[in-house]
Design a protein around this motif. Structure first.
Motif, short mmCIF file in Angstrom:
data_model
loop_
_atom_site.label_atom_id
_atom_site.label_comp_id
_atom_site.label_asym_id
_atom_site.label_seq_id
_atom_site.Cartn_x
_atom_site.Cartn_y
_atom_site.Cartn_z
N ASP A 76 0.95 -1.21 0.10
CA ASP A 76 -0.03 -0.09 0.07
C ASP A 76 0.87 1.31 -0.05
O ASP A 76 0.38 2.35 -0.41
N LEU A 77 2.05 1.07 0.31
CA LEU A 77 3.16 2.27 0.10
C LEU A 77 2.74 3.49 1.37
O LEU A 77 3.11 4.59 1.14
N LEU A 78 1.80 3.28 2.28
CA LEU A 78 1.43 4.22 3.34
C LEU A 78 2.67 4.88 3.97
O LEU A 78 2.52 5.73 4.58
N GLU A 79 3.65 4.07 3.92
CA GLU A 79 4.58 4.34 5.14
C GLU A 79 5.62 5.65 4.32
O GLU A 79 6.53 6.19 5.07
N ILE A 80 5.33 5.94 3.24
CA ILE A 80 6.01 6.68 2.44
C ILE A 80 5.80 8.14 2.53
O ILE A 80 4.11 8.37 2.50
N GLU A 81 6.62 8.90 3.21
CA GLU A 81 6.19 10.34 3.53
C GLU A 81 6.22 11.19 2.22
O GLU A 81 7.07 11.17 1.44
N LEU A 82 5.07 11.83 2.05
CA LEU A 82 4.90 12.77 0.74
C LEU A 82 4.77 14.06 1.11
O LEU A 82 4.34 14.61 2.14
N ASP A 83 5.52 15.05 0.41
CA ASP A 83 5.53 16.34 0.58
C ASP A 83 4.51 17.06 -0.32
O ASP A 83 4.46 16.95 -1.50
N MET A 84 3.32 17.28 0.35
CA MET A 84 2.30 17.93 -0.62
C MET A 84 1.97 19.19 -0.35
O MET A 84 0.78 19.83 -0.59
N ALA A 85 3.09 20.04 0.10
CA ALA A 85 2.87 21.39 0.60
C ALA A 85 2.34 22.31 -0.65
O ALA A 85 1.62 23.26 -0.59
N LYS A 86 2.64 21.88 -1.97
CA LYS A 86 2.45 22.71 -3.10
C LYS A 86 0.91 22.12 -3.76
O LYS A 86 0.54 22.94 -4.81
N LEU A 87 0.18 21.40 -3.06
CA LEU A 87 -1.21 20.98 -3.67
C LEU A 87 -2.23 21.50 -2.87
O LEU A 87 -1.90 22.06 -1.73
N THR A 88 -3.16 21.49 -3.79
CA THR A 88 -4.69 22.22 -3.08
C THR A 88 -5.19 21.17 -1.89
O THR A 88 -4.73 20.15 -1.89
N PRO A 89 -5.90 21.83 -0.84
CA PRO A 89 -6.61 21.10 -0.19
C PRO A 89 -7.59 19.96 -0.84
O PRO A 89 -7.63 18.94 -0.41
N PHE A 90 -8.17 20.24 -1.82
CA PHE A 90 -8.82 19.34 -2.43
C PHE A 90 -7.94 18.20 -3.10
O PHE A 90 -8.50 16.88 -2.86
N GLN A 91 -6.76 18.59 -3.60
CA GLN A 91 -5.79 17.14 -4.04
C GLN A 91 -5.53 16.37 -2.94
O GLN A 91 -5.58 15.35 -3.16
N ARG A 92 -5.15 17.16 -1.94
CA ARG A 92 -4.85 16.29 -0.69
C ARG A 92 -5.89 15.30 -0.38
O ARG A 92 -5.58 14.35 0.19
N GLN A 93 -7.23 15.73 -0.30
CA GLN A 93 -8.38 14.80 0.10
C GLN A 93 -8.40 13.78 -0.97
O GLN A 93 -8.61 12.82 -0.41
#
Length: 182
Positions: A76-93
């Motif tokens: 599932d690769l959930l352990e991988i930390e992603l830097d989502m700082a440049k994404l919109t709140p919608f994209q993050r959801q």
């Protein structure tokens, strides 16, 4: 991951790329026609990041996870930390919902939109998936169009690559490849 960088790495479906910064992985690129195109697409829109032969341990673990997933391991690769700082709140959801789809399973754009509270967001979910900078860590290949049709896929090879990845995971129903009924 104190410093940033990028590297290319082999997988069962071709050469992929990964870029990272101090806060985690900033981009992953599925194979393009050749390694230079994979690198160019990986780095498009990112600040200059040097090529690194020996990535930090967290990035090496992310690479190993992607390699395992693309050779058929249920990861599932959930352990991988992603830097989502440049994404919109919608994209993050949307990406959080997509990351929760287990290997070998699929959901539709409409199902994700419904989970967000409005089935009318289906097109926006599709657009978010089309701009996913983290495939396959954010498994947009597991998100299908209505009627379990493959829909679009922005990686090299388009929907064929999406279907190939789903086949590797064992998520395909037999009629997805034969095209009958469409």
């Amino acid at each position: 991951m104190r410093e940033g960088g990028h590297t290319l790495f082999p997988t069962a479906i071709g050469t992929c790329g990964i870029a990272w910064g101090p806060a985690g992985v900033v981009a992953v690129q599925l194979p393009e026609a050749d390694a230079p195109r994979t690198r160019a697409r990986l780095l498009k829109g990112l600040p200059p990041l040097p090529a690194v032969d020996q990535p930090p341990a967290a990035v090496q673990a992310a690479i190993a996870g992607v390699q395992a997933l693309l050779k058929g391991e249920a990861r599932d690769l959930l352990e991988i930390e992603l830097d989502m700082a440049k994404l919109t709140p919608f994209q993050r959801q949307v990406y959080a919902i997509a990351r929760a789809i287990p290997p070998g399973q699929t959901r539709t754009y409409g199902e994700i939109a419904r989970e967000l509270g409005d089935v009318g967001l289906s097109r926006a979910v599709g657009q978010a998936m089309g701009h996913n900078p983290f495939a396959p860590i954010v498994p947009c290949h597991r998100v299908l169009a209505a009627g379990n049709r493959p829909g679009g896929f922005s990686a090299g090879g388009g929907a064929v690559t999406k279907l190939r990845m789903l086949a590797i995971e064992g998520a395909l129903e037999p009629d997805l490849f034969d095209g009958e009924g469409r």
